[in-house]
Design an enzyme around this catalytic site. Structure first.
Site, short mmCIF file in Angstrom:
data_model
loop_
_atom_site.label_atom_id
_atom_site.label_comp_id
_atom_site.label_asym_id
_atom_site.label_seq_id
_atom_site.Cartn_x
_atom_site.Cartn_y
_atom_site.Cartn_z
N ASP A 97 0.85 -1.19 0.00
CA ASP A 97 0.00 0.00 0.00
C ASP A 97 0.88 1.23 0.00
O ASP A 97 1.98 1.22 0.55
CB ASP A 97 -0.94 0.03 1.21
CG ASP A 97 -2.00 1.10 1.02
OD1 ASP A 97 -2.90 0.87 0.18
OD2 ASP A 97 -1.89 2.17 1.63
N1 DGT Z 1 3.30 3.84 -12.54
C1 DGT Z 1 3.27 4.54 -11.37
N2 DGT Z 1 2.37 4.19 -10.42
C2 DGT Z 1 2.40 4.91 -9.28
C3 DGT Z 1 3.28 5.98 -9.04
N3 DGT Z 1 3.02 6.47 -7.79
C4 DGT Z 1 2.03 5.73 -7.26
N4 DGT Z 1 1.67 4.78 -8.16
C5 DGT Z 1 0.60 3.78 -8.02
C6 DGT Z 1 1.08 2.50 -7.38
C7 DGT Z 1 -0.20 1.94 -6.80
O1 DGT Z 1 -0.83 1.14 -7.79
C8 DGT Z 1 -1.05 3.19 -6.53
C9 DGT Z 1 -1.15 3.46 -5.04
O2 DGT Z 1 -2.39 3.02 -4.61
P1 DGT Z 1 -2.58 1.71 -3.68
O3 DGT Z 1 -1.39 1.48 -2.84
O4 DGT Z 1 -3.90 1.84 -3.01
O5 DGT Z 1 -2.63 0.47 -4.69
P2 DGT Z 1 -3.75 0.14 -5.77
O6 DGT Z 1 -5.11 0.50 -5.29
O7 DGT Z 1 -3.30 0.69 -7.08
O8 DGT Z 1 -3.63 -1.45 -5.91
P3 DGT Z 1 -3.82 -2.53 -4.74
O9 DGT Z 1 -4.49 -1.85 -3.60
O10 DGT Z 1 -2.46 -3.04 -4.43
O11 DGT Z 1 -4.70 -3.59 -5.41
O12 DGT Z 1 -0.39 4.28 -7.14
C10 DGT Z 1 4.21 6.32 -10.09
O13 DGT Z 1 5.00 7.27 -9.98
N5 DGT Z 1 4.17 5.57 -11.22
#
Ligand code: DGT
EC number: 3.6.1.9
Length: 220
Positions: A97
Site C-alpha cells: 500500500d
Molecule cells: N506507474 C506509477 N504508479 C504509481 C506511481 N506512484 C504511485 N503509483 C501507483 C502504485 C499503486 O498502484 C497506486 C497506489 O495506490 P494503492 O497502494 O492503493 O494500490 P492500488 O489501489 O493501485 O492497488 P492494490 O491496492 O495493491 O490492489 O499508485 C508512479 O509514480 N508511477
C-alpha cells in the site's frame, strides 16, 4: 546459479529445492494487488508471481485508521498487511500500500481530471511524502514487512502546464496516488526524489528482493 543456467529455487509449497531454468515461472509468491505497476515491477525483476487482487474496502479502512490517530506510514503498513491477509493462498502472499502525506493531509488517487489538477496545484513547489509499505504473509502470519518513506520535492508548475499534463496523462495518473507517474512525463514535475525510486512507483522492491534472496526463494 549453476553454469548450465539453472538456479536453485525453494518451491513455496513443498519447500523442496528445485533446479529451475530461471526463466521458468513457478510463482514464488502471490501478489495481493490489482496494481499494474506493481505487477510490472515484479515481472521486470524476473520474480515469478501470481496476482490475486485483495478485495478490501481500502478507503473506509484507511479513513478509520486515520481517525484512530495512526500515522500515514502506519496506515500504509496496516493496509498492506490487511491486503496480504485477505488473499488466502498457501505460501508467500505480498500485500502493498502507498499513502501520500502532505502536511497533515492524506491524498489518494484523483477522482477526476479536475481533482488531479487541484491535487497537483496544491503539491506544486512544495514537499510531500510517499509511504510505500509491503508485508509478506506466510500461512496467515506476517513474516516480513518494510515501509519506505520518500520525500518528493516538486518544482513550481504553472496552471496551464498542470492542465496539459493531466489531459495528456490521465489514463495512467488516475491510478496513481498524487496524480502523477514519476517514470513518465511526471519526472518534469520534480526537483528531487529523496528516497527509493521503486518505492515511489508503489513497491519497496530492493528490500523485498533482499529478503527473498536471503531466505533462498530467489537465486542470486
Ligand atoms: N506507474 C506509477 N504508479 C504509481 C506511481 N506512484 C504511485 N503509483 C501507483 C502504485 C499503486 O498502484 C497506486 C497506489 O495506490 P494503492 O497502494 O492503493 O494500490 P492500488 O489501489 O493501485 O492497488 P492494490 O491496492 O495493491 O490492489 O499508485 C508512479 O509514480 N508511477
Amino acid at each position: 546459479m549453476q553454469a548450465n543456467g539453472l538456479g536453485e529455487v525453494l518451491h513455496p509449497l513443498s519447500n523442496k529445492v528445485l533446479l529451475l531454468d530461471v526463466h521458468m515461472s513457478i510463482p514464488i509468491l502471490t501478489l495481493a494487488s490489482s496494481s499494474q505497476t506493481r505487477q510490472a515491477l515484479l515481472r521486470n525483476a524476473a520474480i515469478p508471481f501470481e496476482a490475486v487482487p485483495a478485495r478490501i474496502d481500502e478507503i473506509s479502512l484507511r479513513d478509520s485508521l486515520v481517525a484512530d490517530g495512526h500515522t500515514p506510514r502506519n496506515v500504509a503498513d496496516a493496509l498492506a498487511e490487511m491486503k496480504a491477509l485477505r488473499v488466502r493462498r498457501p505460501g508467500l502472499v505480498l500485500g502493498c500500500d502507498q499513502i501520500l502525506s502532505f502536511g497533515t493531509e492524506i491524498l489518494g488517487k484523483p477522482s477526476s481530471q479536475e481533482n488531479a489538477i487541484a491535487q497537483l496545484s496544491k503539491l506544486s513547489a512544495q514537499r510531500h511524502k510517499l509511504h510505500s509499505a509491503a508485508v509478506l504473509v506466510e500461512d496467515g502470519k506476517p513474516i516480513w514487512r518494510h515501509v519506505s518513506d520518500v520525500t518528493m520535492v516538486m518544482r513550481r508548475a504553472s496552471a496551464p502546464y498542470i492542465a496539459e499534463y493531466v489531459a495528456r496523462n490521465w489514463d495512467t495518473i488516475q491510478h496513481s496516488a498524487g496524480a502523477y507517474t514519476l517514470e513518465g512525463e511526471g519526472a518534469r514535475l520534480f526537483h528531487q526524489v529523496q528516497g527509493d525510486y521503486f518505492a515511489v512507483l508503489g513497491l519497496p522492491l530492493l528490500p523485498l528482493i533482499d529478503f527473498l534472496v536471503t531466505r533462498g526463494n530467489l537465486p542470486s
